[in-house]
Design a protein around this motif. Structure first.
Motif, short mmCIF file in Angstrom:
data_model
loop_
_atom_site.label_atom_id
_atom_site.label_comp_id
_atom_site.label_asym_id
_atom_site.label_seq_id
_atom_site.Cartn_x
_atom_site.Cartn_y
_atom_site.Cartn_z
N SER A 133 0.09 -9.97 5.94
CA SER A 133 -0.21 -9.22 4.59
C SER A 133 -0.55 -7.87 4.39
CB SER A 133 -1.30 -10.13 3.80
OG SER A 133 -2.67 -10.05 4.44
N THR A 134 -1.07 -7.53 5.60
CA THR A 134 -1.64 -6.09 5.69
C THR A 134 -0.25 -5.33 6.02
OG1 THR A 134 -3.75 -6.45 6.59
CG2 THR A 134 -2.81 -4.21 7.08
N PHE A 135 0.65 -5.79 6.46
CA PHE A 135 1.87 -5.10 6.95
C PHE A 135 2.74 -4.92 5.49
CE2 PHE A 135 6.62 -5.91 7.25
CZ PHE A 135 7.03 -5.08 7.92
N ILE A 136 2.77 -6.04 4.85
CA ILE A 136 3.61 -6.10 3.52
C ILE A 136 2.95 -5.07 2.60
CG2 ILE A 136 4.05 -7.35 1.49
CD1 ILE A 136 4.22 -9.74 3.42
N ASP A 137 1.72 -5.06 2.69
CA ASP A 137 0.97 -4.17 1.62
C ASP A 137 1.25 -2.58 1.97
OD1 ASP A 137 -0.84 -3.08 -0.25
OD2 ASP A 137 -2.74 -3.35 1.23
N ILE A 138 1.22 -2.35 3.40
CA ILE A 138 1.57 -0.83 3.95
C ILE A 138 3.06 -0.50 3.51
CG2 ILE A 138 1.49 0.50 5.97
CD1 ILE A 138 -0.48 -1.18 7.05
N LEU A 139 3.91 -1.75 3.91
CA LEU A 139 5.21 -1.38 3.70
C LEU A 139 5.69 -0.96 2.04
CD1 LEU A 139 8.36 -1.71 4.88
CD2 LEU A 139 8.10 -4.11 3.91
N ILE A 140 5.15 -1.87 1.45
CA ILE A 140 5.55 -1.54 -0.19
C ILE A 140 5.04 -0.51 -0.77
CG2 ILE A 140 6.23 -3.99 -0.88
CD1 ILE A 140 3.31 -4.32 -1.87
N VAL A 141 3.89 -0.06 -0.30
CA VAL A 141 2.99 1.09 -0.70
C VAL A 141 3.81 2.57 -0.11
CG1 VAL A 141 1.12 2.61 -0.86
CG2 VAL A 141 0.86 0.22 -1.62
N THR A 142 4.03 2.30 1.01
CA THR A 142 4.62 3.32 1.78
C THR A 142 6.15 3.70 1.06
OG1 THR A 142 3.62 2.83 3.93
CG2 THR A 142 5.59 4.10 4.01
N ARG A 143 6.76 2.71 1.08
CA ARG A 143 8.11 2.85 0.26
C ARG A 143 8.01 3.55 -1.11
NH1 ARG A 143 12.74 0.43 2.49
NH2 ARG A 143 13.62 0.43 0.33
N ALA A 144 7.08 2.96 -1.76
CA ALA A 144 6.97 3.44 -3.41
C ALA A 144 6.67 5.12 -3.16
CB ALA A 144 5.89 2.51 -3.83
N ILE A 145 5.68 5.53 -2.41
CA ILE A 145 5.35 6.68 -2.47
C ILE A 145 6.59 7.58 -1.82
CG2 ILE A 145 2.87 6.39 -2.44
CD1 ILE A 145 3.18 7.58 0.61
N ASN A 146 7.44 7.14 -1.20
CA ASN A 146 8.75 7.58 -0.68
C ASN A 146 9.80 7.43 -1.78
OD1 ASN A 146 8.68 8.95 2.38
ND2 ASN A 146 7.20 7.28 2.06
N TYR A 147 9.52 7.05 -3.06
CA TYR A 147 10.60 6.75 -3.87
C TYR A 147 11.67 5.71 -3.57
CZ TYR A 147 8.13 10.98 -5.47
OH TYR A 147 7.33 12.04 -6.10
N LYS A 148 11.38 4.77 -2.86
CA LYS A 148 12.32 3.98 -2.20
C LYS A 148 11.87 2.36 -2.93
CE LYS A 148 14.09 6.11 1.13
NZ LYS A 148 15.51 6.80 1.06
N GLY A 149 12.91 1.61 -3.31
CA GLY A 149 12.76 0.45 -3.87
C GLY A 149 12.09 -0.80 -3.01
#
Length: 607
Positions: free
Chosen positions: A386-402
């Motif tokens: 769940s921590t991996f998922i959390d980091i993945l989606i936030v990291t993608r969002a701040i990099n303007y990735k879907g």
């Protein structure tokens, strides 16, 4: 036989169906589709279209070369000139939102495909939308004209959902379809997306059809067919009765969450433990394990019984008694954690506000766990994933990735296979390596700025930061994520800029360029209750921050008041937060401090 007793069923192409006018029957008054529904629709449409597409294809080849995509039955009641949608409003409204988006997408085209007649028509100078619900006209007009729509005081559930699903379409729609493929995709949508129109001529007949189609008891579900297949391989009636009781109890528990939760669970379970292949993006590619489990898992089990290890009665027995019982219990545990803030696995709860599709997250979470794991190990594995998922989606969002299914399905499904049967330490190593080897980094937060499309995400970021500071650092248990994310309460928290509109603040900045560079930084935003925001916003003096002295610490620390009774070891001081004494440097400093806080919360080392 009178016309009122007549019932007709005909295949209808999308353009044939939507050129008519409809009202929405009271059977289906509200539009209730969620993110997961619109995402699955777009993923399926894209995959179906691209499976036929070849470079160089022309619109003229759509009818002869491309396969149809069946979007299910719709029930229509026709009385005189009035057609009402009895069953199918969710799909037809969603398709209308997609058509509006496609129309906006091709507005700059020199030769746009004409899809306006599928959205609205004009008669006598009056414009009416083809699915006509008077309360929804304003939202449809705003979306059609690419205008903002203020939801702050909107209480209509359908309107809120329509706005949010249109936003989802804008975020999810594949970049691959926005180029030269777009006209072909639109033509394919019009000509090859097919419904079965069931036409009744009386309310009584229409309702009877609606009731029959929605009565789950009339047909065996995939879950029931899977159970039947598994139990037929046992001969001992005592064991059959035992397993039947277990099955019924577990399915009943799942139905407490939703009537479809058993399907969601079995797909996640089978994908997490057994799926090895996934359909490629190539033209004509066949469905593989992940897709087949998603559509007909009962058939997939029958076709793959050897892969699962089912070759005798004992193995079928333990497949239910051991695997089914264990993984359904695990699934319930995950659902409980998602719905309740639980220390240690709190990210399962927190990411339910901004996460990935459950068709991706559940298989990933479950794949890390096996039947020999004790409770402590299960907890640690769920925490790591769940921590991996959390980091993945936030990291993608701040990099303007879907982070929609279309963007992440290969990443997640490859990872599902890679983390099966791994120890906690092996699991952490794989997850960290996967994030560290990614092109996107949380450190890119320094280059992240506000725009109209990421307002909701920045609200979420501030809610997470606020909760982290209040709960983790200062042990304030009186504030919850739901308080910070609620949208319908009068005193809800709203994302509020400190400065807004150049002509109000031009005296504080050397030029317009400097102002606009400062205005879009995330340090320019605070999360405060709506009544406070109403008072705070009109004031253009620096002293307005004094109105924030009673707010939560991440906002209160803008005031001198915050620093009166604390020492230099205070967490926020250590992170560089300070009172706001001027707009330019103050917002710059606050941006740096918030960025550092974000890097701490979403650090790979937290796995």
């Amino acid at each position: 036989m009178s016309l009122s007793n007549n019932i007709q069923a005909n295949a209808r192409k999308l353009f044939e169906l939507l050129q008519n006018k409809y009202i929405v029957d009271y059977f289906q008054r509200e539009y209730k589709w969620e993110y997961k529904h619109i995402e699955q629709l777009l993923v399926d449409l894209e995959a179906s279209f691209l499976s036929n597409y070849d470079n160089g294809d022309t619109i003229q080849e759509i009818n002869s070369k491309y396969n149809s995509y069946y979007l299910g039955p719709v029930v229509i009641c026709e009385k005189g000139s009035i057609r009402s949608i009895v069953d199918g409003q969710q799909r037809l409204t969603s398709i209308t939102l997609l058509l509006i988006y496609l129309n906006n997408l091709q507005k700059e085209s020199n030769d746009p495909e004409d899809i306006i007649p599928l959205i609205y028509s004009k008669k006598g100078g009056r414009k009416t939308y083809n699915i006509e619900v008077p309360d929804r006209t304003k939202i449809l007009e705003a979306l059609f004209n690419s205008e903002d729509y203020d939801l702050s005081n909107e209480t209509d559930e359908s309107i809120r959902n329509m706005y949010e699903r249109y936003t989802d379409i804008s975020n999810i729609f594949s970049e691959e379809l926005k180029n030269e493929k777009l006209p072909l995709f639109i033509e394919w949508l019009k000509e090859k997306v097919v419904f079965v129109e069931i036409l009744a001529y009386s309310d009584e007949n229409a309702y009877t059809i609606f009731e029959t189609m929605n009565d789950r008891g009339l047909n065996l579900t995939p879950t029931e067919m899977l159970k039947g297949y598994l139990l037929t391989h046992l001969k001992d009636p005592i064991k059959i009765d035992e397993l039947n009781i277990i099955w019924k109890e577990k399915i009943s528990n799942l139905h407490k969450y939703s009537t479809q939760e058993d399907l969601e669970f079995i797909r996640a379970w089978l994908r997490s433990q057994y799926a090895d292949t996934i359909r490629s993006g190539a033209r004509g590619a066949e469905n593989e394990d992940f897709e087949k489990i998603g559509t007909r898992f009962h058939t997939w089990v029958k076709d793959n019984y050897k892969k699962i290890g089912l070759s005798n009665a004992d193995q079928f027995y333990y497949f239910i008694k051991g695997d089914f019982e264990f993984y359904s219990t695990l699934y319930e545990k995950i659902k409980t954690y998602e719905n309740n803030y639980t220390e240690g696995v709190e990210r399962l709860y927190l990411t339910s506000y901004w996460g990935i599709a459950s068709s991706l997250s559940y298989p990933l979470l479950m794949s890390s766990v096996n039947k020999l794991d004790n409770e402590e190990t299960i907890q640690e594995k769920l925490r790591a994933v769940s921590t991996f998922i959390d980091i993945l989606i936030v990291t993608r969002a701040i990099n303007y990735k879907g982070s929609s299914q279309s963007f992440l399905r290969y990443i997640i499904y490859i990872l599902v296979k890679d983390i099966r049967n791994k120890s906690v330490e092996e699991l952490r190593t794989i997850l960290k390596d996967r994030l560290l080897s990614s092109k996107e980094s949380i450190n890119e937060i320094d280059k992240f700025f506000f725009n109209n499309g990421n307002r909701k995400f920045i609200h979420y970021l501030f809610a997470r930061c606020t909760l982290y500071v209040e709960n983790k650092i200062y042990s304030n248990q009186n504030i919850e994520m739901n308080d910070l994310m609620a949208t319908r309460k009068y005193n809800r928290f709203v994302l509020t800029p400190i400065i807004l509109e150049y002509n109000k603040y031009n005296g504080h900045f050397e030029n317009e360029e400097t102002y606009y560079a400062t205005e879009k930084k995330i340090g320019n935003f605070i999360l405060i209750p709506n009544p406070v925001s109403i008072e705070f916003m009109p004031d253009k003096k620096i002293s307005k921050v004094n109105a924030l002295k009673k707010e939560l610490k991440l906002t209160n620390c803008l005031t001198n008041n915050y620093y009166n009774n604390i020492d230099n070891q205070d967490f926020l001081i250590q992170k560089g937060f300070k009172a706001l004494t001027n707009f330019k440097e103050g917002i710059d400093d606050r941006t740096n401090s918030i960025n550092n806080l974000i890097k701490e919360i979403w650090s790979v080392e937290n796995i």
